[in-house]
Design a protein around this motif. Structure first.
Motif, PDB file in Angstrom:
ATOM      1  N   ILE A   1      41.254  44.136  41.168  1.00 47.67           N
ATOM      2  CA  ILE A   1      40.791  44.748  42.562  1.00 47.67           C
ATOM      3  C   ILE A   1      40.907  45.979  43.345  1.00 47.67           C
ATOM      4  O   ILE A   1      39.976  46.704  43.798  1.00 47.67           O
ATOM      5  CB  ILE A   1      40.411  43.490  43.648  1.00 47.67           C
ATOM      6  CG1 ILE A   1      40.221  42.279  42.810  1.00 47.67           C
ATOM      7  CG2 ILE A   1      40.159  43.774  44.862  1.00 47.67           C
ATOM      8  CD1 ILE A   1      39.758  40.319  43.519  1.00 47.67           C
ATOM      9  N   VAL A   2      42.265  45.931  43.018  1.00 49.40           N
ATOM     10  CA  VAL A   2      42.194  47.056  44.518  1.00 49.40           C
ATOM     11  C   VAL A   2      43.038  48.679  43.902  1.00 49.40           C
ATOM     12  O   VAL A   2      42.605  49.565  44.353  1.00 49.40           O
ATOM     13  CB  VAL A   2      43.764  46.121  45.636  1.00 49.40           C
ATOM     14  CG1 VAL A   2      44.423  47.274  45.747  1.00 49.40           C
ATOM     15  CG2 VAL A   2      43.733  44.962  46.233  1.00 49.40           C
ATOM     16  N   HIS A   3      43.283  48.345  42.443  1.00 49.51           N
ATOM     17  CA  HIS A   3      43.880  49.599  41.695  1.00 49.51           C
ATOM     18  C   HIS A   3      42.660  50.316  40.707  1.00 49.51           C
ATOM     19  O   HIS A   3      42.505  49.882  39.595  1.00 49.51           O
ATOM     20  CB  HIS A   3      45.169  49.549  41.143  1.00 49.51           C
ATOM     21  CG  HIS A   3      46.435  49.032  41.545  1.00 49.51           C
ATOM     22  ND1 HIS A   3      46.966  50.382  42.485  1.00 49.51           N
ATOM     23  CD2 HIS A   3      46.612  47.817  42.783  1.00 49.51           C
ATOM     24  CE1 HIS A   3      48.059  49.690  42.859  1.00 49.51           C
ATOM     25  NE2 HIS A   3      47.842  48.070  43.034  1.00 49.51           N
ATOM     26  N   SER A   4      41.400  49.534  41.201  1.00 45.75           N
ATOM     27  CA  SER A   4      40.404  49.890  40.567  1.00 45.75           C
ATOM     28  C   SER A   4      39.061  51.184  41.195  1.00 45.75           C
ATOM     29  O   SER A   4      39.476  51.251  43.152  1.00 45.75           O
ATOM     30  CB  SER A   4      39.013  48.819  40.217  1.00 45.75           C
ATOM     31  OG  SER A   4      38.770  48.481  41.687  1.00 45.75           O
TER      32      SER A   4
ATOM     33  N   LEU B   1      44.544  40.289  38.785  1.00 44.09           N
ATOM     34  CA  LEU B   1      43.473  40.329  39.614  1.00 44.09           C
ATOM     35  C   LEU B   1      43.866  41.204  40.476  1.00 44.09           C
ATOM     36  O   LEU B   1      42.324  41.864  40.674  1.00 44.09           O
ATOM     37  CB  LEU B   1      42.898  38.750  39.647  1.00 44.09           C
ATOM     38  CG  LEU B   1      42.032  38.657  41.468  1.00 44.09           C
ATOM     39  CD1 LEU B   1      40.443  39.369  39.922  1.00 44.09           C
ATOM     40  CD2 LEU B   1      41.056  37.211  41.443  1.00 44.09           C
TER      41      LEU B   1
ATOM     42  N   TYR C   1      45.443  43.860  40.577  1.00 44.93           N
ATOM     43  CA  TYR C   1      45.264  45.505  39.843  1.00 44.93           C
ATOM     44  C   TYR C   1      44.344  45.559  40.016  1.00 44.93           C
ATOM     45  O   TYR C   1      43.414  46.356  39.944  1.00 44.93           O
ATOM     46  CB  TYR C   1      46.039  45.386  38.653  1.00 44.93           C
ATOM     47  CG  TYR C   1      46.123  46.588  37.983  1.00 44.93           C
ATOM     48  CD1 TYR C   1      46.750  47.284  38.433  1.00 44.93           C
ATOM     49  CD2 TYR C   1      45.497  47.190  36.919  1.00 44.93           C
ATOM     50  CE1 TYR C   1      47.485  48.877  37.864  1.00 44.93           C
ATOM     51  CE2 TYR C   1      44.998  48.340  36.166  1.00 44.93           C
ATOM     52  CZ  TYR C   1      46.384  49.144  36.545  1.00 44.93           C
ATOM     53  OH  TYR C   1      46.822  50.711  36.373  1.00 44.93           O
TER      54      TYR C   1
END
Lengths: 161, 604
Positions: free
Chosen positions: A155-158, A151, A153
């Motif tokens: 949320i933050v890496h998107s 989750l 990844y």
């Protein structure tokens, strides 16, 4: 020396109760956090609160199970991770308006602590019911941590990466 | 009166009774020559249903019929062959884009049902399905070229000290050769988010009719000049030509059309709204591709559209996120000029939530469209990221575009493996080359090269320009000097090797080798790990009133939020991609337009 050794021991009941308290505190923390965060990230906090509540219920059922009742007084060596575990029961301040990344980082840190605690408990108990219970709980924490990392990844890496 | 010869000649035939017959007594079961062209076989897994066989068949013996659901790059259709029409010429085999269609050497088949002679090879089982003898095209495709016409580019040494556009664009001759490779199967159309009519505009290039080509482009995309340069070209991943060669350079062909129509002519062809003003007002928040596409459509429907943009110039991420060497501002301005010519009012330097509230927009308009993009750069928040010397890529790119002064140290470290990471790395490399005469940029990414999120071309061009890319490194700390003259300044990035990044289910689950620790020296660290939308402009009440879907505004298929007056589109809803944003802009414009039309009907 003998006293010190004894203080390193606890009953299974005490250990599981401490674990349940850890999850109860977390559930309470997330529940209190729900109205503080903006609606767009509220789902995240609600999901975390639900997961902790499920944990509490699972541990409660475990304590009541007939198989487990016979082992509640078994002595277990307290894990090295116990201090970190106890510290984590006290929820930290996330500020008035934490964002999704702060909430996730906090949740991941808690999962890591719980994972270490259960893994050590499993290692400290001989093969048998208690060992299986703690191994199961460690696997549960591993799974939950993996879910949270995925989750994180998402949320933050998107967005524009 | 016949002659004696006429009377006797029938009896001469009797002599053949004692001769060895030259015809085949029983032709059924006799094997044909190895390379004989008999009944068709089709490798159903290889076939993509492009229909090239149907198009080339001179006898209309082939019909494409549905056998499965379409997916990207596969129409789900398969050829059904009518052997009452087939002349066994094998042109269908020769043209087949994947090599799936072949012919067995079986040529005899007796059946009393005439319909049996129309079947779908590979789907309707036949005894010859597994025969190895028969007709196969030798080698690769020859009827259509397999290799893409190479695009001219500035050499690395010629581009590294400037922001000049790298890609030259096709000449007329190059475009013709490339366009000739297209078999017009149309598989690309379904894959393009905006469903651009790709085969027809490529056909227009072949005809040399650029006016027609431009007209076709504008039917679905008012950002064709932009997309001709920076589109993610998903269409090319579905191109039939990719199976035995390079996919058609659809993006470059689109650009070629726009390159060959002057700005004035473009305005003439596209024209202005041919409808009476409806007196309905629409406010659009954000002048990116989604917002401006919606504005274009709604203005052409006769509505009064005002677009509010926080930056000083319109374009959103197309201007402030994509460096000029990939997308010159002049090209973007030409696309925007056509949109503005429709009567769209673009108010720049207006920050909704500050100068104008959402409540006011709602009160003064019949509909509001949110297309706010993803303008907040995410941070890893590892230790050391707070304080000077650490920047987010999005903010730096915006400042470079705005002409603001940005720090340009000799050694820069970028965290991230996506296109934004490459954009900022390459931008900083150019600025370093001008200021210091040398490039000193290192990119570290969690992903290994096999899983990099950046486009392959971006990675290759970054390397050509001297950017160092280190894959599979997990950032742990931005290290700062602890004493001396430079106390507190960034010293570098401490990282661990990533042994695996995804688990067996493909989920993010990084595993590190803590024994493989490195310090990457740098005076500045730039984070390019992800972006978020600035939804704070909505205000608390509206944020509370709206429905959300796991962090993003919840919208229906038409882009409408849970508030009936508010629509949302673009990167903030569907993630970052220009062509997806364009498609989204059309979608919300259609929905808003339908609602405004209904309001008009009610008012009458």
């Amino acid at each position: 020396m003998k006293t010190e050794k004894l203080s390193q021991m606890a009953t299974a009941e005490e250990v599981i109760e401490a674990v349940a308290e850890f999850s109860r505190e977390a559930h309470s923390f997330y529940t209190d956090l729900v109205p503080k965060v903006t609606k767009d990230i509220r789902y995240l906090v609600e999901d975390l609160a639900r997961a902790e509540l499920a944990h509490v219920r699972m541990l409660s059922d475990l304590m009541k199970s007939p198989d487990m009742r016979d082992h509640l007084k078994d002595a277990i060596r307290r894990p090295e991770a116990d201090r970190r575990f106890s510290d984590a029961v006290q929820a930290p301040e996330l500020g008035d308006k934490p964002d999704d990344q702060q909430v996730l980082q906090y949740a991941l840190a808690r999962e890591q602590v719980a994972l270490e605690e259960f893994s050590e408990l499993a290692a400290n108990t001989p093969p048998g019911l208690l060992h299986e219970v703690f191994s199961f709980l460690a696997n549960e924490e591993t799974r939950q941590k993996a879910d949270l990392e995925a989750l994180y990844y998402e949320i933050v890496h998107s967005g524009g990466v | 009166m016949g002659s004696l010869r006429d009377v006797l000649s029938p009896f001469t035939a009797w002599k053949h009774v004692i001769e060895t017959p030259v015809t085949i007594r029983n032709p059924i079961g006799r094997e044909a020559a190895d390379g004989y062209r008999g009944f068709h076989q089709n490798d159903i897994e290889k076939c993509i249903g492009c229909g090239s066989c149907e198009v080339i068949c001179q006898n209309a013996a082939i019909d494409m019929v549905p056998v499965s659901d379409p997916v990207d790059g596969d129409s789900g259709l398969r050829p059904k062959i009518d052997y009452g029409r087939c002349c066994w010429c094998a042109l269908c085999v020769d043209v087949c884009m994947t090599g799936s269609l072949t012919m067995s050497n079986e040529y005899t088949w007796v059946d009393t049902d005439p319909d049996a002679f129309r079947f779908i090879p590979g789907v309707d089982p036949k005894p010859w399905d597994d025969l190895e003898k028969g007709y196969r095209r030798e080698g690769g495709r020859v009827l259509t070229g397999a290799e893409r016409v190479e695009m001219g580019e500035l050499a690395p040494e010629a581009r590294i000290d400037n922001f000049d556009e790298i890609v030259a664009g096709y000449t007329r001759e190059q475009a013709m050769i490339e366009a000739d490779r297209c078999v017009e199967c149309g598989l690309c159309v379904a894959t393009c988010p905006a469903h651009m009519d790709i085969p027809d505009y490529i056909a227009a290039i072949r005809e040399g009719d650029y006016d027609l080509g431009l007209q076709i482009l504008y039917e679905t995309n008012p950002f064709s000049e932009v997309c001709g340069r920076v589109c993610t070209h998903k269409c090319e991943t579905a191109c039939a030509a990719r199976h035995e060669g390079d996919p058609i350079a659809i993006r470059w062909l689109k650009r070629h059309i726009v390159d060959n129509v002057s700005e004035d002519r473009r305005l003439e062809i596209v024209g202005t709204p041919q409808t009476l003003p409806t007196r309905r007002k629409v406010a659009i928040v954000g002048a990116g591709p989604a917002g401006l596409t919606a504005a274009y459509d709604l203005a052409r429907q006769g509505h009064a559209v005002t677009v509010y943009e926080a930056q000083d110039k319109p374009g959103g991420m197309m201007r402030f996120g994509i460096p000029e060497y990939r997308l010159p501002y002049a090209a973007l301005d030409r696309d925007i000029a056509v949109i503005a010519a429709q009567g769209v009012k673009i108010e720049t330097g207006v920050r909704i939530g500050h100068e104008i509230t959402m409540d006011r927009l709602r009160a003064e308009n019949d509909a509001v469209v949110l297309s706010i993009g993803l303008h907040i750069g995410r941070s890893t928040r590892i230790p050391g990221t707070e304080g000077g010397g650490v920047e987010t890529a999005i903010d730096l790119l915006r400042r470079i575009t705005a002409g603001e002064e940005v720090p340009v140290p000799k050694q820069v470290l970028v965290i991230g493996g996506g296109n934004v990471a490459m954009d900022i790395a390459r931008s900083m490399a150019r600025l370093q080359k001008v200021k210091h005469g040398a490039v000193g940029v290192t990119v570290t990414a969690l992903e290994d090269f096999a899983h990099f999120l950046a486009d392959r071309e971006e990675i290759e061009e970054s390397l050509e320009e001297g950017v160092e890319i280190i894959d599979a490194r997990g950032p742990q700390e931005v290290v700062r000097f602890k004493s001396g003259n430079r106390k507190g300044e960034v010293k570098g990035l401490r990282s661990w090797a990533v042994t695996s990044i995804f688990d067996d289910k493909g989920r993010f689950a990084p595993q590190y080798d803590q024994g493989d620790e490195r310090l990457h020296p740098a005076e500045m660290v730039v984070e390019a790990i992800g972006q978020a939308a600035d939804v704070s402009i909505l205000g608390e009440d509206l944020t509370e009133a709206l429905d959300w879907n796991r962090g993003r505004l919840a919208v229906d298929v038409a882009g409408r939020t849970s508030e009936p007056w508010l629509w949302a589109a673009g990167d903030a809803v569907h993630g970052p991609d220009v062509i997806t944003a364009v498609a989204d802009g059309h979608r919300v414009a259609a929905s808003v337009g339908a609602m405004l039309m209904a309001m008009g009907e009610v008012a009458r």
